[in-house]
Design a protein around this motif. Structure first.
Motif, mmCIF file in Angstrom:
data_model
loop_
_atom_site.group_PDB
_atom_site.id
_atom_site.type_symbol
_atom_site.label_atom_id
_atom_site.label_comp_id
_atom_site.label_asym_id
_atom_site.label_seq_id
_atom_site.Cartn_x
_atom_site.Cartn_y
_atom_site.Cartn_z
ATOM 1 N N LEU A 47 1.110 18.735 9.097
ATOM 2 C CA LEU A 47 0.242 19.734 8.473
ATOM 3 C C LEU A 47 -1.123 19.162 8.104
ATOM 4 O O LEU A 47 -2.033 19.905 7.752
ATOM 5 C CB LEU A 47 0.896 20.287 7.202
ATOM 6 N N LEU A 48 -1.244 17.853 8.195
ATOM 7 C CA LEU A 48 -2.418 17.168 7.667
ATOM 8 C C LEU A 48 -3.303 16.617 8.778
ATOM 9 O O LEU A 48 -2.812 16.110 9.780
ATOM 10 C CB LEU A 48 -1.975 16.020 6.766
ATOM 11 N N SER A 49 -4.617 16.734 8.607
ATOM 12 C CA SER A 49 -5.579 16.101 9.503
ATOM 13 C C SER A 49 -6.246 14.959 8.745
ATOM 14 O O SER A 49 -7.021 15.200 7.809
ATOM 15 C CB SER A 49 -6.640 17.109 9.953
ATOM 16 N N VAL A 50 -5.926 13.737 9.104
ATOM 17 C CA VAL A 50 -6.548 12.579 8.464
ATOM 18 C C VAL A 50 -7.961 12.437 9.009
ATOM 19 O O VAL A 50 -8.162 12.352 10.219
ATOM 20 C CB VAL A 50 -5.731 11.303 8.718
ATOM 21 N N ILE A 51 -8.953 12.416 8.103
ATOM 22 C CA ILE A 51 -10.343 12.403 8.558
ATOM 23 C C ILE A 51 -11.049 11.069 8.325
ATOM 24 O O ILE A 51 -11.986 10.738 9.040
ATOM 25 C CB ILE A 51 -11.159 13.547 7.924
ATOM 26 N N THR A 52 -10.613 10.309 7.321
ATOM 27 C CA THR A 52 -11.240 9.004 7.112
ATOM 28 C C THR A 52 -10.454 8.212 6.073
ATOM 29 O O THR A 52 -9.511 8.727 5.456
ATOM 30 C CB THR A 52 -12.715 9.138 6.661
ATOM 31 N N LEU A 53 -10.866 6.983 5.876
ATOM 32 C CA LEU A 53 -10.337 6.129 4.820
ATOM 33 C C LEU A 53 -11.518 5.664 3.967
ATOM 34 O O LEU A 53 -12.628 5.488 4.476
ATOM 35 C CB LEU A 53 -9.610 4.903 5.389
ATOM 36 N N LEU A 54 -11.283 5.486 2.686
ATOM 37 C CA LEU A 54 -12.313 4.975 1.803
ATOM 38 C C LEU A 54 -12.235 3.452 1.737
ATOM 39 O O LEU A 54 -11.267 2.847 2.204
ATOM 40 C CB LEU A 54 -12.165 5.554 0.399
ATOM 41 N N GLU A 55 -13.249 2.854 1.134
ATOM 42 C CA GLU A 55 -13.229 1.406 0.962
ATOM 43 C C GLU A 55 -12.066 1.008 0.067
ATOM 44 O O GLU A 55 -11.632 1.782 -0.789
ATOM 45 C CB GLU A 55 -14.545 0.898 0.364
ATOM 46 N N PRO A 56 -11.513 -0.177 0.246
ATOM 47 C CA PRO A 56 -10.358 -0.622 -0.546
ATOM 48 C C PRO A 56 -10.684 -0.743 -2.029
ATOM 49 O O PRO A 56 -11.796 -1.086 -2.410
ATOM 50 C CB PRO A 56 -10.035 -1.996 0.055
ATOM 51 N N PHE A 57 -9.701 -0.431 -2.853
ATOM 52 C CA PHE A 57 -9.779 -0.644 -4.302
ATOM 53 C C PHE A 57 -8.753 -1.709 -4.664
ATOM 54 O O PHE A 57 -7.567 -1.549 -4.367
ATOM 55 C CB PHE A 57 -9.467 0.651 -5.057
ATOM 56 N N ARG A 58 -9.209 -2.785 -5.298
ATOM 57 C CA ARG A 58 -8.309 -3.879 -5.654
ATOM 58 C C ARG A 58 -7.939 -3.811 -7.127
ATOM 59 O O ARG A 58 -8.783 -3.549 -7.970
ATOM 60 C CB ARG A 58 -8.968 -5.225 -5.329
ATOM 61 N N THR A 59 -6.680 -4.034 -7.411
ATOM 62 C CA THR A 59 -6.220 -4.004 -8.794
ATOM 63 C C THR A 59 -6.287 -5.404 -9.400
ATOM 64 O O THR A 59 -6.446 -6.404 -8.695
ATOM 65 C CB THR A 59 -4.774 -3.499 -8.893
ATOM 66 N N LYS A 60 -6.131 -5.464 -10.712
ATOM 67 C CA LYS A 60 -6.125 -6.748 -11.411
ATOM 68 C C LYS A 60 -4.917 -7.596 -11.023
ATOM 69 O O LYS A 60 -4.895 -8.803 -11.280
ATOM 70 C CB LYS A 60 -6.109 -6.512 -12.919
ATOM 71 N N TYR A 61 -3.931 -6.956 -10.424
ATOM 72 C CA TYR A 61 -2.694 -7.664 -10.079
ATOM 73 C C TYR A 61 -2.678 -8.123 -8.623
ATOM 74 O O TYR A 61 -1.659 -8.571 -8.106
ATOM 75 C CB TYR A 61 -1.497 -6.758 -10.353
ATOM 76 N N GLY A 62 -3.842 -7.997 -7.957
ATOM 77 C CA GLY A 62 -3.961 -8.515 -6.602
ATOM 78 C C GLY A 62 -3.516 -7.576 -5.503
ATOM 79 O O GLY A 62 -3.441 -7.974 -4.342
ATOM 80 N N VAL A 63 -3.227 -6.314 -5.844
ATOM 81 C CA VAL A 63 -2.832 -5.331 -4.835
ATOM 82 C C VAL A 63 -4.083 -4.601 -4.346
ATOM 83 O O VAL A 63 -4.927 -4.186 -5.139
ATOM 84 C CB VAL A 63 -1.824 -4.323 -5.398
#
Length: 250
Positions: free
Chosen positions: A108-124
């Motif tokens: 049902l979904l059309s993937v159109i893009t990805l955003l820049e990565p967000f890094r957490t304080k825990y390294g994820v």
């Protein structure tokens, strides 16, 4: 971006959104990089599922995490989770998690893009995946009660406005930044969207609606730091302070 990407169906607004995005935004090279040096356990993806509301404005689905969860219980979040060994890329991670959590069929979904990565304080490292749900009525949520208590939707534009927003200054590793909180009510339910979820949605709204927020973001460096719009706001504030001081002296 893989086979998950499809042509966007639906209204002229959704078509225009995709056209503007394709002409003005380049997907970060690190996003959706299946050869990334990041270990699977240190990579995650969330789904920003956008659809057109009855009033013609863009809206996005959010969930409230189950109160029984050991981490971030009861908090508002985007559908998503950690990457698994069998996931081909970040898009597949986001779509798999959305299917597991809220029963959203990837077809049902059309993937159109990805955003820049967000890094957490825990390294994820979290990769936000943006998808368009052209036919909202075709989606009948099926919640995984072990992970999700509630699904609801909010106007995307709210993440660019000062209405129902507050912020709190925090410090991490000697650096000051702002944590944003957005209050939202639907019926007798009250929700707070904050921290990294709020930061991701501010970025998504800025990109999809093609305008900056009406407030100072002041993100930590691991989320991109000071933005161009922040510099404009800070510059304007400095000029106003200078004019005020001159008026007082005169």
């Amino acid at each position: 971006m893989g086979s998950s990407r499809a042509a966007v169906r639906g209204s002229q607004r959704l078509q225009a959104l995709l056209h503007n995005l394709q002409s003005s935004y380049s997907m970060p090279t690190e996003a959706n990089n299946s050869n990334s040096k990041l270990t699977v356990s240190k990579r995650a993806a969330v789904l920003i599922c956008v659809f057109e509301g009855a009033d013609g404005n863009l809206r996005v689905f959010l969930t409230q995490r189950a109160s029984s969860l050991s981490t971030h219980s009861g908090e508002v979040a985007l559908p998503g989770g950690k990457r698994e060994e069998g996931d081909a890329d970040d898009v597949q991670t986001a779509l798999r998690e959305a299917k597991e959590e809220i029963g959203l069929d990837p077809s049902l979904l059309s993937v159109i893009t990805l955003l820049e990565p967000f890094r957490t304080k825990y390294g994820v490292t979290i990769i936000p995946v943006v998808g368009i749900l052209s036919e909202k009525d075709a989606f009948s949520p099926i919640l995984n009660s072990a992970e999700v208590e509630v699904i609801f939707d909010v106007p995307l534009e709210m993440f660019l406005k000062n209405d129902n927003r507050r912020s709190e200054e925090r410090e991490w590793m000697g650096e000051k930044h702002l944590v944003h909180y957005f209050d939202y009510e639907v019926g007798d339910k009250k929700y707070v969207i904050w921290a990294i979820t709020a930061a991701i949605l501010i970025r998504a709204a800025t990109l999809l609606l093609q305008r900056p927020p009406a407030f100072l973001e002041q993100r930590p460096k691991i989320w991109g730091g000071i933005t161009e719009n922040d510099m404009i706001i800070l510059g304007s504030s400095s000029n106003n302070d200078f004019i005020f001081q001159v008026c007082i002296i005169v």
